[in-house]
Scaffold this motif. Structure first.
Motif, short mmCIF file in Angstrom:
data_model
loop_
_atom_site.label_atom_id
_atom_site.label_comp_id
_atom_site.label_asym_id
_atom_site.label_seq_id
_atom_site.Cartn_x
_atom_site.Cartn_y
_atom_site.Cartn_z
N ALA A 1 51.61 42.08 58.06
CA ALA A 1 52.51 42.69 57.08
C ALA A 1 52.54 41.88 55.79
O ALA A 1 52.46 42.44 54.68
N VAL A 2 52.66 40.56 55.90
CA VAL A 2 52.66 39.71 54.71
C VAL A 2 51.32 39.80 53.99
O VAL A 2 51.25 39.82 52.75
N VAL B 1 48.24 44.13 48.21
CA VAL B 1 48.68 45.21 47.33
C VAL B 1 49.18 44.64 46.00
O VAL B 1 48.89 45.17 44.92
N ALA B 2 49.91 43.53 46.06
CA ALA B 2 50.39 42.90 44.83
C ALA B 2 49.23 42.41 43.97
O ALA B 2 49.24 42.55 42.74
N GLU C 1 48.24 43.44 39.99
CA GLU C 1 48.04 42.44 38.95
C GLU C 1 46.69 42.62 38.25
O GLU C 1 46.58 42.46 37.04
N ARG C 2 45.67 42.96 38.99
CA ARG C 2 44.36 43.21 38.37
C ARG C 2 44.41 44.42 37.46
O ARG C 2 43.77 44.46 36.41
N LEU C 3 45.19 45.45 37.85
CA LEU C 3 45.32 46.62 36.99
C LEU C 3 46.03 46.27 35.68
O LEU C 3 45.68 46.76 34.60
N VAL D 1 55.17 51.53 46.68
CA VAL D 1 53.79 51.38 47.15
C VAL D 1 53.67 50.24 48.15
O VAL D 1 53.11 50.39 49.24
N ARG D 2 54.22 49.07 47.81
CA ARG D 2 54.07 47.92 48.71
C ARG D 2 54.80 48.11 50.03
O ARG D 2 54.21 47.89 51.10
#
Length: 742
Positions: free
Chosen positions: A143-144, A150-151, A155-157, A171-172
């Motif tokens: 889960a972590v 996802v985070a 950040e890349r986006l 989303v997360r």
């Protein structure tokens, strides 16, 4: 100095590393010194926290990381010096975890390495754990990890965006929830499909073998030394690990094992005529009796409750044989076909002194001449059997065994088939200890059971008058409504498994134990097998009793890849004869796995058709009607979807209307070509009808104003969309397509 501020990436990497260390700690805490364990945890925690927050410079951080990594090794030496040694493999796993923790506070590259290391360590520790709740740690780590990945994606986006990327708030959490749900569903799907893990005698890791004489931290696991591991830990290897004297002192016959497990046969006091016997005659008679018991020439169903002799308990290795093959297998040693009400004996003559010699893949196989032609077919399976300490010439093999192979043995006189159809090694007192036998046996399909059991007259070896019912009455009651012999046989087995209780400690009082068993519905597996064999004869089938070993699924050793078969695993079951002379087994005793006879695709289809043909006809008619009226149902679905979507997503009602129109056109056979503007396509297809063209132009203008001008009227857009959707149905699209093509 200012305290170090942890960013999101570092925090999440640290959490995953701590979860991996927690998984290792759960293995160590129950078996190690509590004081040393707590001291090690505190030392690592203090060194990590002080280096991270108190001295956040690069040099101090590097020194702290190195200290965290070497701390488990240092404390392992201290613990060994203090008399509380820590197993080397546990120290290695802990060091691996602290290295993951140290890498979590480094650069992005080392953080990625930390993620991989902590994931591997968590999964490994959870896999070898005996705690059923250890999987929670793996799910928490996952889960972590999903949250972290996802985070990173968002950040890349943001780095690539011109202005700003708006993050979806759900989303997360939804990604984490989906991952956990997938794990739970997968775990539920594979539940009970794998053999149970087996805890070592006094340890929990395969490297913790030996005794305190070899290493203070050893826990008497699998032993030490190459010879011991080669001979005991792998069924396919050979190694002389014990002296002949030790092996001889702990071997037992199958007769002794059954006496220990289900009780000794009752001794009947019969007064007969006597005459004086010379000492030579006494010795000769005693030798004949011992030979008869050792060879298993008869099997009594009248037994006293078992009393454990524990003659094998003191042995270092209690296993009688090792089986490298599927668990739940029954390994037969003796078969009996004649029953006199109390004792089973064998009167058949299936003896084969000379077996067929076949060479398969540079291996010499010795086959049963009656079935040698089936060797090498797709239904043939080959597994390995190692005899450890079995005082018998019989070779325990599965049903439908076609041949055996022992490495480097090419003489046909080494093997033969006895009168009862069991494989044995003639000219010997017993199978040599540590002999590895490769066994080839045929897989029986369920189709063969339906085709190979013919209806016959009841076969009675003895007419048993029971106190409340005759034996045929039981067979008639239990098979009522069944027509085929195999169907009747399954009904008998199901009644025994569901309505009777397996209990080897029951003592029978009647002259015939089968009377008490059928009346009390409780008894040992020998009584279950006897009842099944006799009832099978009542429905016209030939049957016989089989004694041997049961390969328990719970005894499977995952690390070694084989199952240890113990003296307590002796078992009794039943075999039934097919018309072609082969025998297949049935398992009437509850608590033991039934043999699996896989049906072919054709048989499954035939069974489903016979059982559900009215339902099948109804479904076919319903499917045909649904297909004939498919346009109506598609149109109805689209009519319902648009108003609901307009309420839920009011700002996207125009886009939803366009999707509905394109779906109708696709169903009608005139889809929009990829790359063609939606406005051009819609105006072109409605060009022949002025009213539809005006409605389409009005709809497109409203959509353009909403998309490009930034001004829109919700009511105007809704009315334009509604008017076009009401007029441009699937049948209208079809008509327009025909006109356009004409």
């Amino acid at each position: 100095m200012h305290a170090r501020q942890l960013n999101r990436r570092t925090t999440e990497a640290i959490v995953m590393a701590l979860l991996s260390l927690t998984a290792v700690g759960a293995l160590r805490f129950p078996v190690e010194s509590r004081a040393m364990f707590v001291a090690e945890v505190l030392a690592i925690a203090v060194l990590f926290i002080v280096g991270l927050f108190r001295f956040p410079t690069s040099a101090a951080l590097l020194a702290s990381s190195i200290g965290v990594v070497v701390m488990p090794i240092t404390l392992a030496f201290i613990a060994r010096a203090c008399g509380s040694p820590i197993a080397f493999e546990m120290t290695a796993l802990t060091t691996f975890g602290t290295a993951s923790l140290a890498m979590a506070i480094g650069s992005r590259r080392t953080q990625a390495m930390s993620l991989v290391a902590s994931g591997f360590l968590t999964l490994f520790a959870v896999t070898i754990s005996d705690d059923r709740y250890a999987v929670v740690l793996a799910m928490a780590w996952m889960a972590v990890c999903v949250w972290h990945l996802v985070a990173n994606h968002w950040e890349r986006l943001e780095l690539c965006a011109v202005q700003q990327v708006r993050r979806g708030t759900g989303v997360r959490p939804m990604s984490v929830l989906a991952a956990i749900t997938l794990c739970v569903i997968s775990g539920w799907g594979v539940r009970d499909r794998f053999a149970e893990s087996k805890r070592f005698a006094s340890g929990f890791m395969p490297f913790s073998g030996g005794s305190h004489w070899s290493d203070p931290a050893a826990r008497s696991g699998v032993g030490t030394g190459d010879a011991a591991i080669a001979a005991k830990d792998h069924a396919e290897s050979f190694g002389a690990v014990e002296s002949d004297l030790f092996l001889e002192s702990t071997e037992s016959t199958l007769f002794d094992m059954f006496s220990d497990s289900i009780g000794e046969p009752k001794k009947k006091n019969k007064w007969e005529r006597r005459q004086a016997m010379t000492p030579d005659q006494v010795l000769e008679a005693h030798a004949k009796t011992a030979k008869s018991e050792k060879g298993g020439s008869s099997f009594s169903t009248d037994r006293v409750p078992p009393k454990k002799h524990l003659n094998l308990t003191d042995a270092t290795e209690k296993a009688v044989i090792q089986w490298a093959g599927p668990t739940g297998t029954r390994l037969a040693m003796n078969r009996y076909d004649t029953f006199d009400g109390v004792n089973w004996t064998n009167t058949a003559n299936h003896r084969q002194e000379t077996l067929s010699h076949h060479v398969q893949g540079n291996a010499d196989w010795f086959m049963d001449p009656t079935v040698a032609g089936s060797f090498g077919q797709s239904t043939t399976r080959v597994n390995q059997l190692k005899v450890l300490r079995l005082d018998s010439t019989r070779i325990p093999v599965p049903m439908t065994t076609t041949g055996v192979h022992v490495k480097e043995v090419d003489r046909p006189d080494f093997f033969a088939i006895d009168d009862d159809g069991s494989f044995f090694m003639p000219g010997r007192e017993k199978v040599p200890p540590l002999t590895v036998v490769h066994v080839a046996y045929a897989k029986v399909m369920e189709d063969e059971l339906w085709d190979g059991l013919s209806r016959g007259q009841p076969s009675k070896m003895v007419d048993l008058e029971l106190e409340d019912h005759r034996l045929e009455d039981y067979a008639a009651d239990w098979t009522a409504g069944c027509d085929h012999p195999y169907e009747k046989l399954r009904a008998i087995v199901e009644h025994l498994r569901s309505e009777f209780t397996f209990d080897r400690s029951v003592e029978t009082e009647a002259d015939r134990p089968i009377d008490d068993f059928l009346r009390s519905r409780r008894g040992g597996d020998h009584l279950f097998a006897t009842a099944a064999a006799l009832l099978a004869r009542q429905i016209g089938l030939q049957s016989r009793l089989v004694t041997g070993f049961y390969v328990r699924p719970s005894a499977f050793d995952v690390s070694a890849g084989h199952t240890n078969v113990l003296p307590d695993d002796v078992h009794v079951w039943t075999e039934v004869r097919l018309d072609d002379g082969r025998w297949f087994e049935i398992e009437p005793t509850p608590g033991y796995r039934q043999p699996i006879y896989t049906p072919s695709v054709w048989l499954v289809a035939a069974q489903l058709t016979a059982a559900y043909w009215p339902h099948a006809i109804a479904w076919i008619l319903a499917a045909g009607l649904l297909f004939a009226t498919r346009l109506f149902w598609i149109e109805l679905g689209l009519v319902v979807v648009y108003p609901i979507g307009a309420i839920v997503w009011p700002k996207k009602r125009t886009a939803l209307a366009m999707r509905v129109l394109q779906t109708r056109a696709r169903v009608a056979g005139c889809p929009r070509i990829a790359g063609r503007p939606q406005r051009d396509w819609l105006l072109a297809i409605t060009a022949t009808h002025q009213q539809l063209r005006d409605a389409a132009r009005q709809f497109c203008d409203a959509a353009d104003r909403a998309a490009f001008a930034g001004t829109s009227s919700s009511s105007f857009e809704h009315n334009a969309s509604k008017e076009l959707l009401m007029n441009l149905k699937i049948r209208v699209f079809r008509q327009l397509c025909k006109e356009e093509s004409a």
